[in-house]
Design a protein around this motif. Structure first.
Motif, PDB file in Angstrom:
ATOM      1  N   ASP A 120       0.878  -1.173   0.000  1.00 27.30           N
ATOM      2  CA  ASP A 120       0.000   0.000   0.000  1.00 27.30           C
ATOM      3  C   ASP A 120       0.915   1.222   0.000  1.00 27.30           C
ATOM      4  O   ASP A 120       2.129   1.086  -0.169  1.00 27.30           O
ATOM      5  CB  ASP A 120      -0.975  -0.006   1.193  1.00 27.30           C
ATOM      6  CG  ASP A 120      -0.268  -0.097   2.546  1.00 27.30           C
ATOM      7  OD1 ASP A 120       0.719   0.643   2.755  1.00 27.30           O
ATOM      8  OD2 ASP A 120      -0.680  -0.911   3.387  1.00 27.30           O
ATOM      9  N   ASP A 121       0.357   2.393   0.201  1.00 25.05           N
ATOM     10  CA  ASP A 121       1.156   3.617   0.077  1.00 25.05           C
ATOM     11  C   ASP A 121       2.323   3.689   1.052  1.00 25.05           C
ATOM     12  O   ASP A 121       3.301   4.411   0.795  1.00 25.05           O
ATOM     13  CB  ASP A 121       0.267   4.855   0.267  1.00 25.05           C
ATOM     14  CG  ASP A 121      -0.544   5.173  -0.971  1.00 25.05           C
ATOM     15  OD1 ASP A 121      -0.641   4.288  -1.856  1.00 25.05           O
ATOM     16  OD2 ASP A 121      -1.086   6.292  -1.068  1.00 25.05           O
ATOM     17  N   GLN A 122       2.255   2.978   2.150  1.00 28.48           N
ATOM     18  CA  GLN A 122       3.289   3.087   3.172  1.00 28.48           C
ATOM     19  C   GLN A 122       3.866   1.741   3.604  1.00 28.48           C
ATOM     20  O   GLN A 122       4.609   1.678   4.584  1.00 28.48           O
ATOM     21  CB  GLN A 122       2.735   3.830   4.392  1.00 28.48           C
ATOM     22  CG  GLN A 122       2.377   5.283   4.078  1.00 28.48           C
ATOM     23  CD  GLN A 122       1.755   6.003   5.254  1.00 28.48           C
ATOM     24  OE1 GLN A 122       0.851   5.485   5.902  1.00 28.48           O
ATOM     25  NE2 GLN A 122       2.243   7.201   5.527  1.00 28.48           N
ATOM     26  N   SER A 123       3.575   0.697   2.836  1.00 30.46           N
ATOM     27  CA  SER A 123       4.068  -0.641   3.176  1.00 30.46           C
ATOM     28  C   SER A 123       4.736  -1.275   1.965  1.00 30.46           C
ATOM     29  O   SER A 123       4.255  -1.151   0.835  1.00 30.46           O
ATOM     30  CB  SER A 123       2.926  -1.547   3.655  1.00 30.46           C
ATOM     31  OG  SER A 123       2.291  -0.980   4.772  1.00 30.46           O
ATOM     32  N   LEU A 124       5.853  -1.969   2.208  1.00 23.51           N
ATOM     33  CA  LEU A 124       6.620  -2.609   1.151  1.00 23.51           C
ATOM     34  C   LEU A 124       6.831  -4.077   1.476  1.00 23.51           C
ATOM     35  O   LEU A 124       7.240  -4.425   2.584  1.00 23.51           O
ATOM     36  CB  LEU A 124       7.981  -1.917   1.004  1.00 23.51           C
ATOM     37  CG  LEU A 124       7.955  -0.458   0.545  1.00 23.51           C
ATOM     38  CD1 LEU A 124       9.335   0.177   0.757  1.00 23.51           C
ATOM     39  CD2 LEU A 124       7.540  -0.346  -0.915  1.00 23.51           C
ATOM     40  N   MET A 131       7.764  -7.806   5.498  1.00 25.38           N
ATOM     41  CA  MET A 131       7.027  -6.573   5.233  1.00 25.38           C
ATOM     42  C   MET A 131       7.628  -5.454   6.075  1.00 25.38           C
ATOM     43  O   MET A 131       7.877  -5.639   7.271  1.00 25.38           O
ATOM     44  CB  MET A 131       5.552  -6.736   5.576  1.00 25.38           C
ATOM     45  CG  MET A 131       4.691  -5.539   5.205  1.00 25.38           C
ATOM     46  SD  MET A 131       4.208  -5.515   3.468  1.00 25.38           S
ATOM     47  CE  MET A 131       2.948  -6.807   3.487  1.00 25.38           C
ATOM     48  N   ILE A 132       7.877  -4.298   5.459  1.00 23.88           N
ATOM     49  CA  ILE A 132       8.340  -3.132   6.208  1.00 23.88           C
ATOM     50  C   ILE A 132       7.443  -1.956   5.872  1.00 23.88           C
ATOM     51  O   ILE A 132       6.748  -1.956   4.845  1.00 23.88           O
ATOM     52  CB  ILE A 132       9.813  -2.773   5.905  1.00 23.88           C
ATOM     53  CG1 ILE A 132       9.971  -2.342   4.447  1.00 23.88           C
ATOM     54  CG2 ILE A 132      10.732  -3.929   6.243  1.00 23.88           C
ATOM     55  CD1 ILE A 132      11.334  -1.764   4.137  1.00 23.88           C
ATOM     56  N   SER A 133       7.470  -0.944   6.729  1.00 19.38           N
ATOM     57  CA  SER A 133       6.649   0.246   6.505  1.00 19.38           C
ATOM     58  C   SER A 133       7.509   1.492   6.624  1.00 19.38           C
ATOM     59  O   SER A 133       8.554   1.489   7.280  1.00 19.38           O
ATOM     60  CB  SER A 133       5.501   0.304   7.525  1.00 19.38           C
ATOM     61  OG  SER A 133       6.026   0.395   8.849  1.00 19.38           O
ATOM     62  N   ALA A 134       7.063   2.567   5.974  1.00 16.84           N
ATOM     63  CA  ALA A 134       7.785   3.837   6.023  1.00 16.84           C
ATOM     64  C   ALA A 134       6.786   4.978   5.942  1.00 16.84           C
ATOM     65  O   ALA A 134       5.766   4.888   5.253  1.00 16.84           O
ATOM     66  CB  ALA A 134       8.798   3.937   4.881  1.00 16.84           C
ATOM     67  N   ARG A 135       7.107   6.041   6.651  1.00 14.77           N
ATOM     68  CA  ARG A 135       6.239   7.217   6.639  1.00 14.77           C
ATOM     69  C   ARG A 135       6.162   7.825   5.243  1.00 14.77           C
ATOM     70  O   ARG A 135       5.123   8.317   4.815  1.00 14.77           O
ATOM     71  CB  ARG A 135       6.761   8.246   7.655  1.00 14.77           C
ATOM     72  CG  ARG A 135       5.969   9.536   7.709  1.00 14.77           C
ATOM     73  CD  ARG A 135       6.359  10.371   8.930  1.00 14.77           C
ATOM     74  NE  ARG A 135       7.792  10.510   9.082  1.00 14.77           N
ATOM     75  CZ  ARG A 135       8.525  11.409   8.411  1.00 14.77           C
ATOM     76  NH1 ARG A 135       7.976  12.196   7.525  1.00 14.77           N
ATOM     77  NH2 ARG A 135       9.827  11.492   8.639  1.00 14.77           N
ATOM     78  N   SER A 136       7.276   7.786   4.517  1.00 18.35           N
ATOM     79  CA  SER A 136       7.297   8.254   3.133  1.00 18.35           C
ATOM     80  C   SER A 136       8.265   7.379   2.349  1.00 18.35           C
ATOM     81  O   SER A 136       9.206   6.810   2.913  1.00 18.35           O
ATOM     82  CB  SER A 136       7.697   9.731   3.053  1.00 18.35           C
ATOM     83  OG  SER A 136       8.942   9.947   3.680  1.00 18.35           O
ATOM     84  N   SER A 297       0.242  12.393  -2.278  1.00 24.56           N
ATOM     85  CA  SER A 297       0.606  11.217  -1.486  1.00 24.56           C
ATOM     86  C   SER A 297       1.871  11.482  -0.679  1.00 24.56           C
ATOM     87  O   SER A 297       2.462  12.571  -0.717  1.00 24.56           O
ATOM     88  CB  SER A 297       0.832  10.022  -2.423  1.00 24.56           C
ATOM     89  OG  SER A 297       2.061  10.189  -3.124  1.00 24.56           O
ATOM     90  N   ASP A 298       2.314  10.437   0.034  1.00 18.31           N
ATOM     91  CA  ASP A 298       3.578  10.496   0.759  1.00 18.31           C
ATOM     92  C   ASP A 298       4.657   9.727  -0.004  1.00 18.31           C
ATOM     93  O   ASP A 298       5.596   9.201   0.571  1.00 18.31           O
ATOM     94  CB  ASP A 298       3.418   9.934   2.180  1.00 18.31           C
ATOM     95  CG  ASP A 298       2.570   8.670   2.198  1.00 18.31           C
ATOM     96  OD1 ASP A 298       2.455   8.021   1.125  1.00 18.31           O
ATOM     97  OD2 ASP A 298       2.011   8.338   3.250  1.00 18.31           O
ATOM     98  N   ILE A 299       4.501   9.667  -1.323  1.00 19.94           N
ATOM     99  CA  ILE A 299       5.437   8.973  -2.203  1.00 19.94           C
ATOM    100  C   ILE A 299       6.075   9.974  -3.155  1.00 19.94           C
ATOM    101  O   ILE A 299       5.394  10.874  -3.671  1.00 19.94           O
ATOM    102  CB  ILE A 299       4.716   7.860  -3.001  1.00 19.94           C
ATOM    103  CG1 ILE A 299       4.102   6.830  -2.040  1.00 19.94           C
ATOM    104  CG2 ILE A 299       5.676   7.175  -3.971  1.00 19.94           C
ATOM    105  CD1 ILE A 299       3.226   5.805  -2.714  1.00 19.94           C
TER     106      ILE A 299
END
Length: 473
Positions: A120-124, A131-136, A297-299
């Motif tokens: 999703d927009d904040q998960s890789l 699975m990791i997540s990032a604020r941007s 977005s935050d991307i």
């Protein structure tokens, strides 16, 4: 506030990714780069540096064979393809080593050697299943060659610039498809190194040029040196270990077919369908060129992933802007971009600085043109490099220098002078107040500026022919 694994995750450790990492680290320590492919940047591995190594060898031979102009004589310059390619590969590996050393200097744990896809927009989702997540997140996944279906008929005899720099010897013949930067540079270099070469284009384009007068001059120059078909209608078939190319120029057989038909962004396999991003017709996220932010977005997008201007210095600038904004998110700032600068290391060299002719016409700018031919330019003629034309564009209302397109000697240096002048917002009269030594190639720029100054209504019309007329000329 969500508890993210990282503040910033950067997909790709190339030029844009490294630049984004360095900038983001100014604001947070929670930064990670993710890259499962080969390290070393496109420029160092398969682009800028190895191509210039091949060009340097080709130019050395060409200069040696042209010394008869000066009343000097020598025997034929033989090409040892194995030694040529040994140097190309050795120096290429050295440059790649410098880049890898820089990456190794980053904080331990800040590089994950895996591929990643958006969940999703904040998960890789990493290739390991983690699975990791990032604020941007910054997309800096680079690009790859475009392969038109027609060229696939060549089978395993179809190669790209990536393959050229792994050669251990030079082949006897190569068909080069594409008259952009890569096609021009490699096609001419291979020809000068004794490889039978034919360059095929489609729409009559030559590198990045858009000015019809410069395009016409360039077309004549290159076609006078080696076989070129700027608007080829071709058919391709495989015959044993050779590729047969039939065109309006006839039929030829080649050992390899080199595709230099453009590049596409590596964004089609990173799970963009799982994000909220809007994509353009090429599948690239729509983004703001001054903030590198994709929509609201935050991307963020940077480098060849943006597929805007595939140049190292532009990728570095985009990475810097994307890295800053990703680290400071939700604050996102628009940053002024530097004056455009594009150079082709052909001979004569090609360059565009500032606004191109096509951009000025498209935007209906009120501009006028100054011009100089290098055929009678003093220093160029002395050195036997007197081939080329320079066209400079000035804004009629303000007298500001807007841009230039050129083919000629030392274009890489002239283009820098022009770009710096545009960046400094200098008018044409102000530029003419700068010092010009004699005799130098830069005097050709002064002649073009004098013509432009006259067209702007600021000065007299200079003589059409003079040996770089001095201050009073």
């Amino acid at each position: 506030m969500a508890d993210f694994d990282f503040d910033v995750a950067i997909l790709g450790a190339g030029t844009a990714g490294m630049s984004a990492y360095r900038e983001a680290r100014k604001y947070t320590d929670r930064v990670v780069m993710i890259d499962g492919g080969p390290l070393g940047t496109t420029c160092a591995r398969v682009g800028c540096m190895p191509s210039k190594l091949l060009i340097a060898a080709a130019e050395a031979r060409h200069r040696a064979e042209g010394i008869g102009l000066f009343g000097l004589e020598t025997g034929p310059v033989l090409v040892d393809g194995v030694r040529v390619m040994n140097r190309v590969r050795a120096e290429r590996d050295r440059f790649v080593g410098f880049v890898n050393d820089a990456i190794e200097g980053f904080d331990p744990g800040s590089l994950i050697r895996e591929f990643a896809r958006f969940a999703d927009d904040q998960s890789l989702l990493l290739s390991s299943g983690r699975m990791i997540s990032a604020r941007s997140i910054v997309i800096a996944t680079g690009s790859r060659p475009i392969v038109p279906a027609l060229l696939e008929k060549a089978g395993d005899r179809l190669i790209f610039n990536d393959d050229v720099f792994d050669w251990t010897d030079l082949p006897s013949s190569v068909a080069v498809f594409g008259t952009g930067v890569i096609g021009l540079e490699l096609g001419q270099a291979l020809h000068r190194l004794g490889v039978r070469t034919h360059l095929y284009g489609r729409g009559g384009s030559i590198g990045p040029l858009t000015d019809p007068a410069v395009i016409n001059y360039a077309a004549t120059q290159f076609a006078s040196e080696f076989p070129v078909d700027w608007t080829a209608d071709v058919d391709i078939e495989r015959d044993g270990d050779q590729v047969v190319v039939r065109s309006n120029a006839g039929e030829e057989r080649f050992d390899f077919l080199l595709a230099a038909t453009g590049r596409q962004a590596n964004v089609d396999n990173i799970g963009l369908e799982n994000t909220t991003l809007k994509l353009d017709a090429r599948g690239v996220p729509t983004y703001d060129r001054l903030s590198m932010r994709a929509g609201y977005s935050d991307i963020f997008v940077a480098g060849d992933s943006a597929i805007d201007v595939a140049l190292l210095h532009e990728a570095a600038d985009e990475g810097r802007v994307a890295g800053e904004n990703a680290a400071r998110f939700p604050h996102s700032y628009r940053r002024k971009r530097r004056t455009p600068l594009s150079i082709v290391f052909s001979d004569p060299q090609i360059a565009i600085a500032g606004r191109s002719h096509a951009e000025l016409v498209r935007d209906r700018m009120d501009f006028v043109i100054g011009e100089v031919s290098f055929e009678d330019q003093g220093r160029s003629r002395v050195m036997g490099l007197n081939r080329g034309i320079l066209r400079v564009y000035g804004d009629r209302p303000s007298g500001l220098l807007l841009g230039a397109e050129l083919i000629g000697p030392s274009a890489e240096h002239l283009a820098h002078l022009i770009a710096w002048s545009i960046e400094s917002r200098l008018t044409v009269p102000e530029l003419l107040d700068r010092p010009f030594y004699h005799p130098v190639i830069e005097e050709g720029l002064r002649t073009a500026l004098r013509h432009l100054n006259h067209e702007l209504g600021f000065g007299p019309n200079p003589p059409l022919r003079c040996i770089d007329c001095g201050p009073g000329g």
